[in-house]
Design a protein around this motif. Structure first.
Motif, PDB file in Angstrom:
ATOM      1  N   HIS A 231      28.396  41.462  45.993  1.00 42.22           N
ATOM      2  CA  HIS A 231      29.243  41.796  47.153  1.00 42.22           C
ATOM      3  C   HIS A 231      28.558  41.243  48.394  1.00 42.22           C
ATOM      4  N   GLN A 232      28.693  39.944  48.607  1.00 41.42           N
ATOM      5  CA  GLN A 232      27.976  39.285  49.702  1.00 41.42           C
ATOM      6  C   GLN A 232      28.677  39.598  51.025  1.00 41.42           C
ATOM      7  N   LEU A 233      27.991  40.364  51.848  1.00 35.18           N
ATOM      8  CA  LEU A 233      28.652  40.858  53.062  1.00 35.18           C
ATOM      9  C   LEU A 233      29.049  39.735  54.030  1.00 35.18           C
ATOM     10  N   PRO A 234      28.197  38.711  54.234  1.00 35.69           N
ATOM     11  CA  PRO A 234      28.645  37.637  55.130  1.00 35.69           C
ATOM     12  C   PRO A 234      29.822  36.839  54.543  1.00 35.69           C
ATOM     13  N   SER A 235      29.986  36.884  53.211  1.00 40.06           N
ATOM     14  CA  SER A 235      31.134  36.221  52.577  1.00 40.06           C
ATOM     15  C   SER A 235      32.256  37.232  52.342  1.00 40.06           C
ATOM     16  N   HIS A 236      32.440  38.108  53.308  1.00 41.29           N
ATOM     17  CA  HIS A 236      33.538  39.077  53.282  1.00 41.29           C
ATOM     18  C   HIS A 236      33.477  40.036  52.108  1.00 41.29           C
ATOM     19  N   GLY A 237      32.263  40.338  51.651  1.00 41.85           N
ATOM     20  CA  GLY A 237      32.068  41.437  50.706  1.00 41.85           C
ATOM     21  C   GLY A 237      32.358  41.128  49.256  1.00 41.85           C
ATOM     22  N   ALA A 238      32.641  39.847  48.955  1.00 40.01           N
ATOM     23  CA  ALA A 238      32.908  39.473  47.562  1.00 40.01           C
ATOM     24  C   ALA A 238      31.935  38.356  47.169  1.00 40.01           C
ATOM     25  N   ASP A 239      32.176  37.741  46.032  1.00 40.19           N
ATOM     26  CA  ASP A 239      31.292  36.662  45.577  1.00 40.19           C
ATOM     27  C   ASP A 239      31.967  35.329  45.873  1.00 40.19           C
ATOM     28  N   VAL A 240      31.167  34.315  46.111  1.00 41.31           N
ATOM     29  CA  VAL A 240      31.753  32.993  46.337  1.00 41.31           C
ATOM     30  C   VAL A 240      31.979  32.264  45.008  1.00 41.31           C
TER      31      VAL A 240
ATOM     32  N   THR B 163      36.168  42.709  47.031  1.00 44.51           N
ATOM     33  CA  THR B 163      35.373  42.982  48.231  1.00 44.51           C
ATOM     34  C   THR B 163      35.089  44.469  48.370  1.00 44.51           C
ATOM     35  N   VAL B 164      33.922  44.792  48.956  1.00 40.14           N
ATOM     36  CA  VAL B 164      33.621  46.197  49.247  1.00 40.14           C
ATOM     37  C   VAL B 164      34.167  46.604  50.618  1.00 40.14           C
ATOM     38  N   TYR B 165      34.558  45.616  51.432  1.00 48.80           N
ATOM     39  CA  TYR B 165      35.155  45.984  52.724  1.00 48.80           C
ATOM     40  C   TYR B 165      36.486  46.701  52.481  1.00 48.80           C
TER      41      TYR B 165
ATOM     42  N   LYS C 115      40.159  35.311  53.029  1.00 49.44           N
ATOM     43  CA  LYS C 115      38.742  34.939  53.145  1.00 49.44           C
ATOM     44  C   LYS C 115      38.074  34.847  51.781  1.00 49.44           C
ATOM     45  N   GLN C 116      38.808  35.170  50.711  1.00 52.01           N
ATOM     46  CA  GLN C 116      38.195  35.179  49.391  1.00 52.01           C
ATOM     47  C   GLN C 116      38.238  33.779  48.781  1.00 52.01           C
ATOM     48  N   ALA C 117      37.265  33.529  47.899  1.00 53.14           N
ATOM     49  CA  ALA C 117      37.191  32.209  47.264  1.00 53.14           C
ATOM     50  C   ALA C 117      38.059  32.150  46.005  1.00 53.14           C
ATOM     51  N   TYR C 118      38.241  33.297  45.330  1.00 51.11           N
ATOM     52  CA  TYR C 118      39.015  33.326  44.077  1.00 51.11           C
ATOM     53  C   TYR C 118      39.968  34.504  44.087  1.00 51.11           C
TER      54      TYR C 118
END
Ligand code: HEC
Ligand code: HEC
Length: 316
Positions: free
Chosen positions: A59-68, A86-88, A259-262
């Motif tokens: 849960h990468q916070l700078p990447s909007h709380g999800a994985d890239v 995302t955790v946001y 903002k998510q990659a997938y």
């Protein structure tokens, strides 16, 4: 009509109250010390076997709380089976996880800690490991009289996650005050979102997260997909064992979708445009034009608000 516009002008919030989507508001009354303790635990790799991963690894916070990446890796590089959501704004979901097996954020934390493909730990191991750190124990004891326990670790992390609400999305600012500028395409997309019936599933403040639905209401999504069906695709069926819950998932929030990659539980799509087209086809049984897709995407993009954690680099 004219009286309404006058009223809306005089009381902008009245406008928001009449819409099926409400603006996000900051969580109030969270204990700041618990939030800060929970934040450090969220980044703490000691919560995993061999101190390899933390919540923030996936849960990468700078990447909007999800994985890239489409699927995240846990300890020893073990690959997960579902896309990391995302955790946001997760605090606003009625239940947690794609299959909704956890009632609340507090309960959900058992999943990543115990999952052999994520943290691969047991609670006694986590508690013993953290108790070796005298500084951390002192920090905990200032906030929780019990010190470092399974309960206090979960409570602090869940409190931190409760603070991860994204604010001031362009759409929310416009909802509160219709004189605020919102791209015309986004407004047109919002109208389509209501007219096509996306709103019947993606609804409420989180524009999702408050009900379950079958993936493939109007077509055989899994039959058409070019990868074999796995157990994780059974969704809510894995929790209830009810045949009508097969392929049923928690409707995801669209707040940060742009903002998510997938996209989707199986991370099968990497563009929001194709995800929207897939939704129209399998959830509404219609083919929609590129121009409508672009408007829907502009609307979804306007739902993305901000949280200061997004400005920080990952501690990795
Ligand atoms: C190895 C990657 C990974 C790690 C580490 C990880 N997660 Fe997750 N997280 C996921 C995946 C994948 C899901 C979806 C799982 C499912 O639905 O069954 C998920 C789901 C969630 C959800 C549910 C969100 C929703 O909208 O339903 C929350 C909340 C969450 N994780 C918090 C955490 C916390 C807190 C930690 C640390 C204790 C953590 N995660 C560690 C990958 C990870
Ligand atoms: C019948 C309920 C339903 C309707 C109607 C619906 N959706 Fe969905 N939506 C879902 C479900 C369930 C998922 C999760 C599916 C999965 O992951 O396999 C989803 C996922 C999505 C996602 C991916 C989000 C993510 O984080 O992966 C987007 C984007 C989306 N929907 C947009 C739309 C749009 C735009 C419309 C209207 C054209 C729409 N949806 C109509 C139920 C619905």
């Amino acid at each position: 009509m004219r009286i309404w516009s006058l009223l809306l002008f005089a009381f902008p919030l009245l406008g928001a109250a009449n819409e099926p989507i409400l603006p996000l508001e900051p969580e109030i009354g969270l204990d700041a010390d618990k939030v800060s303790l929970g934040r450090s635990l969220f980044f703490d790799k000691r919560l995993s076997r061999g101190s390899q991963v933390s919540c923030a690894s996936c849960h990468q916070l700078p990447s909007h709380g999800a994985d890239v990446k489409p699927l995240s890796s846990g300890v020893n590089g073990a690959l997960g089976e579902l896309k990391t959501p995302t955790v946001y704004n997760a605090a606003l979901n009625i239940r947690q996880a794609w299959d909704g097996r956890a009632q609340a954020l507090y309960d959900q934390i058992d999943s990543p800690i115990l999952n052999p493909k994520e943290h691969d730990m047991t609670w006694p191991e986590v508690v013993a490991k953290l108790n070796q750190d005298k500084t951390l124990v002192a920090q905990f004891t200032r906030v929780y009289s019990q010190g470092v326990t399974q309960h206090t670790i979960k409570d602090a992390i869940a409190t931190f996650e409760g603070a991860l609400i994204t604010l001031n999305a362009p759409f929310d600012l416009w909802l509160k005050d219709k004189s605020v500028k919102l791209p015309r395409s986004a407004i047109a997309g919002y109208e389509l979102f209501k007219r096509y019936g996306c709103i019947s599933c993606h609804q409420g403040r989180n524009v999702g997260g408050n009900m379950f639905a079958k993936m493939g209401t109007f077509g055989d999504y899994f039959g058409d997909r070019n990868t074999p069906i796995q157990k994780a695709d059974y969704g809510r069926f894995n929790v209830t064992g009810n045949e009508q819950d097969r392929f049923v998932f928690k409707v995801p929030s669209l707040r940060l979708a742009s903002k998510q990659a997938y996209f989707f539980h199986d991370a099968s799509h990497s563009s929001l445009e194709s995800a929207v087209a897939t939704m129209a086809k399998y959830q509404l049984g219609r083919n929609i034009s590129d121009s409508d897709i672009n408007k829907l995407v502009a609307f979804i993009d306007s739902l993305a608000g901000h949280h200061h954690e997004m400005d920080l680099e990952n501690h990795e």
